[in-house]
Design a protein around this motif. Sequence first.
Motif, PDB file in Angstrom:
ATOM      1  N   MET A 152      30.163  28.821  28.478  1.00 53.60           N
ATOM      2  CA  MET A 152      31.515  29.086  28.953  1.00 53.60           C
ATOM      3  C   MET A 152      31.641  30.545  29.383  1.00 53.60           C
ATOM      4  O   MET A 152      31.111  31.442  28.723  1.00 53.60           O
ATOM      5  N   VAL A 153      32.349  30.778  30.494  1.00 57.88           N
ATOM      6  CA  VAL A 153      32.748  32.137  30.849  1.00 57.88           C
ATOM      7  C   VAL A 153      34.268  32.131  30.986  1.00 57.88           C
ATOM      8  O   VAL A 153      34.827  31.615  31.955  1.00 57.88           O
ATOM      9  N   ARG A 154      34.911  32.644  29.973  1.00 54.18           N
ATOM     10  CA  ARG A 154      36.379  32.701  29.904  1.00 54.18           C
ATOM     11  C   ARG A 154      36.739  33.879  29.006  1.00 54.18           C
ATOM     12  O   ARG A 154      36.387  33.897  27.829  1.00 54.18           O
ATOM     13  N   PRO A 155      37.436  34.882  29.530  1.00 50.01           N
ATOM     14  CA  PRO A 155      37.624  36.117  28.782  1.00 50.01           C
ATOM     15  C   PRO A 155      38.774  36.095  27.784  1.00 50.01           C
ATOM     16  O   PRO A 155      38.843  36.972  26.919  1.00 50.01           O
ATOM     17  N   ARG A 156      39.673  35.120  27.901  1.00 46.26           N
ATOM     18  CA  ARG A 156      40.849  35.060  27.023  1.00 46.26           C
ATOM     19  C   ARG A 156      41.440  33.658  27.070  1.00 46.26           C
ATOM     20  O   ARG A 156      41.122  32.861  27.955  1.00 46.26           O
ATOM     21  N   GLY A 157      42.322  33.372  26.102  1.00 46.41           N
ATOM     22  CA  GLY A 157      43.089  32.138  26.156  1.00 46.41           C
ATOM     23  C   GLY A 157      44.306  32.329  27.047  1.00 46.41           C
ATOM     24  O   GLY A 157      44.505  33.373  27.667  1.00 46.41           O
ATOM     25  N   GLY A 158      45.113  31.284  27.145  1.00 50.48           N
ATOM     26  CA  GLY A 158      46.414  31.436  27.796  1.00 50.48           C
ATOM     27  C   GLY A 158      46.462  31.127  29.268  1.00 50.48           C
ATOM     28  O   GLY A 158      47.495  31.345  29.904  1.00 50.48           O
ATOM     29  N   ALA A 167      40.374  43.108  36.676  1.00 53.32           N
ATOM     30  CA  ALA A 167      39.481  43.570  35.617  1.00 53.32           C
ATOM     31  C   ALA A 167      38.861  42.389  34.876  1.00 53.32           C
ATOM     32  O   ALA A 167      37.657  42.389  34.573  1.00 53.32           O
ATOM     33  N   GLU A 168      39.662  41.379  34.583  1.00 56.06           N
ATOM     34  CA  GLU A 168      39.137  40.192  33.907  1.00 56.06           C
ATOM     35  C   GLU A 168      38.116  39.460  34.781  1.00 56.06           C
ATOM     36  O   GLU A 168      37.077  39.005  34.295  1.00 56.06           O
ATOM     37  N   TYR A 169      38.411  39.379  36.065  1.00 55.72           N
ATOM     38  CA  TYR A 169      37.505  38.718  37.009  1.00 55.72           C
ATOM     39  C   TYR A 169      36.170  39.455  37.084  1.00 55.72           C
ATOM     40  O   TYR A 169      35.096  38.835  37.046  1.00 55.72           O
ATOM     41  N   ALA A 170      36.227  40.772  37.142  1.00 55.42           N
ATOM     42  CA  ALA A 170      34.997  41.569  37.184  1.00 55.42           C
ATOM     43  C   ALA A 170      34.170  41.351  35.920  1.00 55.42           C
ATOM     44  O   ALA A 170      32.940  41.217  35.977  1.00 55.42           O
ATOM     45  N   ALA A 171      34.846  41.292  34.773  1.00 55.12           N
ATOM     46  CA  ALA A 171      34.146  41.064  33.512  1.00 55.12           C
ATOM     47  C   ALA A 171      33.518  39.675  33.475  1.00 55.12           C
ATOM     48  O   ALA A 171      32.410  39.490  32.946  1.00 55.12           O
ATOM     49  N   MET A 172      34.200  38.685  34.039  1.00 57.12           N
ATOM     50  CA  MET A 172      33.665  37.323  34.071  1.00 57.12           C
ATOM     51  C   MET A 172      32.393  37.247  34.910  1.00 57.12           C
ATOM     52  O   MET A 172      31.414  36.602  34.515  1.00 57.12           O
TER      53      MET A 172
END
Length: 249
Positions: free
Chosen positions: A58-64, A71-76
């Motif tokens: 899984m690649v998912r940085p947070r729930g919700g 920033a989240e997209y770059a981290a993913m």
Amino acid sequence: MEIAAEICCGGYEDALQADRGGARRVELNSALYLGGLTPGLGTLKLTKETTNLTVISMVRPRGGGFCYSEAEYAAMLRDAEELLRAGTDGIAFGFLRQDRTLDEERTAKMTELIHRYGKTAVFHRAFDCTGASDEAMECLIRLGVDRVLTSGGEETAPDGSGRIHHLVEDFGDRIQILAGSGVTPENAARLIRETGVRQIHSSCREWRTDRTAQGEKVSYGYLEGDGACLYDAVSLEKTRELLKAVAGM
């Protein structure tokens, strides 16, 4: 075609139980109580080093939800590439816009990255937030996604069996349909018969107790009351029962 049963795992211990139970493929996560987040590299490496499992990470940085900041997209993207370099066999991901339509640009970018490593691109149940629409499925096929995890737009796959059947009939020759959510040893065979799906996804979950989740004045549990000391884990017995239930179908 043999039924592919994928076990949803929350860590290395879960993966070991799935492997001992006879599973061949797992979806590897952390934080299943949030719907599943990105697992650690150590978890992936141990799983690949000590089992013969096919691992979808899984690649998912947070729930919700599934509409992410830059920033989240770059981290993913970075997490996905690190997992691919570390030996994962595929990546499960999902990108939506605020109106719950597919984010085509980000989906295309992630799919291209996964395919660059020769691995499997899986769009997870963010697809169900689109209503499991034909338009979304056509888009995923056009973008080259290999597999879609879906409950047919309902809370559970048995509830969405009619929609899953439609997806299999209309799109199953162009993309793999993986039915998941609420799939158990008791209902898996019926779901397969009703939908024609050849891949199922199940947590095979049991509840275990860890009393250290609560102190006199603090609690780290994610359930209320006495349940605060419970946590979910893959059951060896339920894994075996699931595989037995679909064997020979």
